[in-house]
Design an enzyme around this catalytic site. Structure first.
Site, PDB file in Angstrom:
ATOM      1  N   THR A  87       0.868  -1.183   0.000  1.00 21.74           N
ATOM      2  CA  THR A  87       0.000   0.000   0.000  1.00 21.74           C
ATOM      3  C   THR A  87       0.901   1.229   0.000  1.00 21.74           C
ATOM      4  OG1 THR A  87      -1.621  -1.190   1.312  1.00 21.74           O
ATOM      5  CG2 THR A  87      -1.837   1.206   1.228  1.00 21.74           C
ATOM      6  N   LYS A 162      -7.488   1.531  -2.846  1.00 16.10           N
ATOM      7  CA  LYS A 162      -7.026   1.028  -1.542  1.00 16.10           C
ATOM      8  C   LYS A 162      -7.125   2.091  -0.447  1.00 16.10           C
ATOM      9  CE  LYS A 162      -4.870  -1.416   1.563  1.00 16.10           C
ATOM     10  NZ  LYS A 162      -5.532  -2.540   2.236  1.00 16.10           N
ATOM     11  N   LYS A 237      -0.187   5.100   8.380  1.00 13.94           N
ATOM     12  CA  LYS A 237       0.375   5.388   7.046  1.00 13.94           C
ATOM     13  C   LYS A 237      -0.752   5.516   6.017  1.00 13.94           C
ATOM     14  CE  LYS A 237       1.596   2.174   4.176  1.00 13.94           C
ATOM     15  NZ  LYS A 237       2.181   1.075   3.421  1.00 13.94           N
TER      16      LYS A 237
HETATM   17  P1  NAD Z   1       5.775  -6.151   7.326  1.00 13.52           P
HETATM   18  O1  NAD Z   1       6.520  -5.046   7.964  1.00 13.52           O
HETATM   19  O2  NAD Z   1       5.396  -7.352   8.129  1.00 13.52           O
HETATM   20  O3  NAD Z   1       6.585  -6.692   6.033  1.00 13.52           O
HETATM   21  C1  NAD Z   1       7.356  -5.885   5.197  1.00 13.52           C
HETATM   22  C2  NAD Z   1       8.622  -6.666   4.869  1.00 13.52           C
HETATM   23  O4  NAD Z   1       9.382  -5.928   3.934  1.00 13.52           O
HETATM   24  C3  NAD Z   1       9.511  -6.912   6.089  1.00 13.52           C
HETATM   25  O5  NAD Z   1       9.711  -8.295   6.280  1.00 13.52           O
HETATM   26  C4  NAD Z   1      10.810  -6.187   5.734  1.00 13.52           C
HETATM   27  O6  NAD Z   1      11.981  -6.845   6.213  1.00 13.52           O
HETATM   28  C5  NAD Z   1      10.736  -6.185   4.217  1.00 13.52           C
HETATM   29  N1  NAD Z   1      11.583  -5.156   3.637  1.00 13.52           N
HETATM   30  C6  NAD Z   1      11.831  -3.898   4.080  1.00 13.52           C
HETATM   31  N2  NAD Z   1      12.692  -3.276   3.249  1.00 13.52           N
HETATM   32  C7  NAD Z   1      12.993  -4.160   2.266  1.00 13.52           C
HETATM   33  C8  NAD Z   1      13.828  -4.113   1.120  1.00 13.52           C
HETATM   34  N3  NAD Z   1      14.531  -3.021   0.836  1.00 13.52           N
HETATM   35  N4  NAD Z   1      13.890  -5.207   0.329  1.00 13.52           N
HETATM   36  C9  NAD Z   1      13.166  -6.314   0.607  1.00 13.52           C
HETATM   37  N5  NAD Z   1      12.357  -6.427   1.679  1.00 13.52           N
HETATM   38  C10 NAD Z   1      12.283  -5.353   2.493  1.00 13.52           C
HETATM   39  O7  NAD Z   1       4.485  -5.475   6.684  1.00 13.52           O
HETATM   40  P2  NAD Z   1       3.151  -6.200   6.168  1.00 13.52           P
HETATM   41  O8  NAD Z   1       2.140  -6.192   7.255  1.00 13.52           O
HETATM   42  O9  NAD Z   1       3.516  -7.484   5.496  1.00 13.52           O
HETATM   43  O10 NAD Z   1       2.660  -5.131   5.085  1.00 13.52           O
HETATM   44  C11 NAD Z   1       3.291  -5.019   3.817  1.00 13.52           C
HETATM   45  C12 NAD Z   1       2.472  -4.081   2.956  1.00 13.52           C
HETATM   46  O11 NAD Z   1       1.136  -4.578   2.851  1.00 13.52           O
HETATM   47  C13 NAD Z   1       2.349  -2.666   3.530  1.00 13.52           C
HETATM   48  O12 NAD Z   1       2.431  -1.743   2.479  1.00 13.52           O
HETATM   49  C14 NAD Z   1       0.978  -2.663   4.187  1.00 13.52           C
HETATM   50  O13 NAD Z   1       0.423  -1.358   4.259  1.00 13.52           O
HETATM   51  C15 NAD Z   1       0.221  -3.583   3.264  1.00 13.52           C
HETATM   52  N6  NAD Z   1      -0.921  -4.282   3.867  1.00 13.52           N
HETATM   53  C16 NAD Z   1      -0.810  -4.890   5.092  1.00 13.52           C
HETATM   54  C17 NAD Z   1      -1.908  -5.549   5.616  1.00 13.52           C
HETATM   55  C18 NAD Z   1      -1.822  -6.253   6.956  1.00 13.52           C
HETATM   56  O14 NAD Z   1      -2.887  -6.680   7.464  1.00 13.52           O
HETATM   57  N7  NAD Z   1      -0.629  -6.434   7.543  1.00 13.52           N
HETATM   58  C19 NAD Z   1      -3.109  -5.612   4.904  1.00 13.52           C
HETATM   59  C20 NAD Z   1      -3.185  -5.016   3.646  1.00 13.52           C
HETATM   60  C21 NAD Z   1      -2.078  -4.363   3.142  1.00 13.52           C
END
Ligand code: NAD
Length: 286
Positions: A87, A162, A237
């Site tokens: 997102t 979104k 965010k």
């Molecule tokens: P998270 O923090 O658990 O996962 C993000 C991952 O990205 C981490 O494991 C981190 O190590 C990795 N990362 C960071 N920098 C990086 C890089 N340079 N290269 C490769 N990997 C890297 O977050 P999440 O909950 O999995 O959310 C991810 C996305 O999905 C966000 O944009 C969030 O807004 C969106 N989202 C989350 C949810 C939810 O319920 N958690 C639902 C819908 C959308």
């Protein structure tokens, strides 16, 4: 299909696992060094990107998405399909499409709804921006990871959908938490409140599927000490993204602004790293 998956966090890990379970050859990369069942994990981004037919990213924010996609564009072969499921702001999404387009890669912004439960169960909803050609190529992958994929329009349209959706979510979660808090103060049993509201006009996803009250309704992060789930800072965010977009577009979103301020205070007061439904716990502590 050979698929690279960059960002194996709360969402990315189960999404990558489902693709592997469905028989795709998935190579993942995450600097946090996680392991995911069925997914071979590369030590570098290059290892996860080179030679793949599709590369999917699931990353925290627009700044990281822009940086990672610049690297991917350098490493991927022409014709590769890039799908960003993070997102992020509409501008970052369009910038990433631009990078891909300039060097002959197909690209989609495809943020998701459904949370970690939906990611694990393969029942996410994908809101997609990009060309019909790219969408047709990605559709079989969306069908594995989700239950629905909607092509919303050109580059950035998925992110626009979104942030509107998550503005509803942020507002409704605060509303549900305030209703439980009021029920507590009125001496109304939480289970009775849930049984009534979840089958009445108060029903909504924040109550019925992701109930913020522990021990009530289906299993949710509230039953796990408010471990995310969907972290409060990620909700903040998204609410910031919707408010920035509303300002640019001249839209009046007063409740969205109020929800943003409530989450900003919550995150600042120690809510970072807690699930976004922990607003109820904070209200109860007052
Ligand atoms: P998270 O923090 O658990 O996962 C993000 C991952 O990205 C981490 O494991 C981190 O190590 C990795 N990362 C960071 N920098 C990086 C890089 N340079 N290269 C490769 N990997 C890297 O977050 P999440 O909950 O999995 O959310 C991810 C996305 O999905 C966000 O944009 C969030 O807004 C969106 N989202 C989350 C949810 C939810 O319920 N958690 C639902 C819908 C959308």
């Amino acid at each position: 299909m050979r698929i690279g998956f960059v960002g194996l966090g709360n969402m990315g890990a189960p999404m990558a696992a489902n693709l592997a379970k469905a028989g795709h050859a998935v190579t993942g990369y995450d600097p946090a060094g996680v392991t995911v069942e069925g997914v071979s994990v590369a030590e570098t981004m290059e290892g996860a990107v080179r030679g793949q037919a599709a590369v999917i990213t699931m990353l925290p924010n627009g700044e990281i998405v822009r940086a990672v996609h610049s690297d991917i564009a350098r490493l991927a072969e022409p014709g590769t399909l890039l799908v960003d499921c993070s997102t992020v702001d509409v501008d970052s999404a369009r910038a990433v499409h631009g990078i891909a387009h300039d060097i002959g890669l197909l690209s989609l912004d495809a943020p998701v709804s459904g949370g970690t439960g939906g990611a694990a169960a393969g029942t996410l909803t994908f809101m997609v921006g990009g060309s019909e050609e790219a969408f047709a190529k990605a559709k079989p992958l969306f069908e594995i990871m989700g239950q629905k994929a909607v092509l919303c329009g050109e580059a950035g349209a998925g992110q626009a959908a979104k942030i509107c959706n998550n503005m509803i979510l942020g507002i409704s979660m605060i509303g549900v938490c305030e209703a439980f808090h009021l029920a507590d103060r009125l001496g109304l049993d939480r289970q009775a409140m849930f049984d009534v509201a979840s089958t009445s006009s108060g029903s909504c996803w924040s109550l019925n599927t992701y109930c913020p009250a522990p021990g009530v309704g289906p299993k949710s992060p509230a039953d796990n000490g408010y471990r995310p789930g969907f972290a409060a800072e990620l909700m903040l965010k998204d609410l910031n993204l919707s408010q920035e977009a509303a300002e640019v577009a001249g839209a009046e979103t007063e409740l969205g602004r109020h929800a943003r301020d409530i989450y900003a205070r919550f995150v600042e007061a120690g809510g970072k790293g807690r699930d976004f439904s922990a607003i109820l716990e904070k209200l109860s502590a007052r």
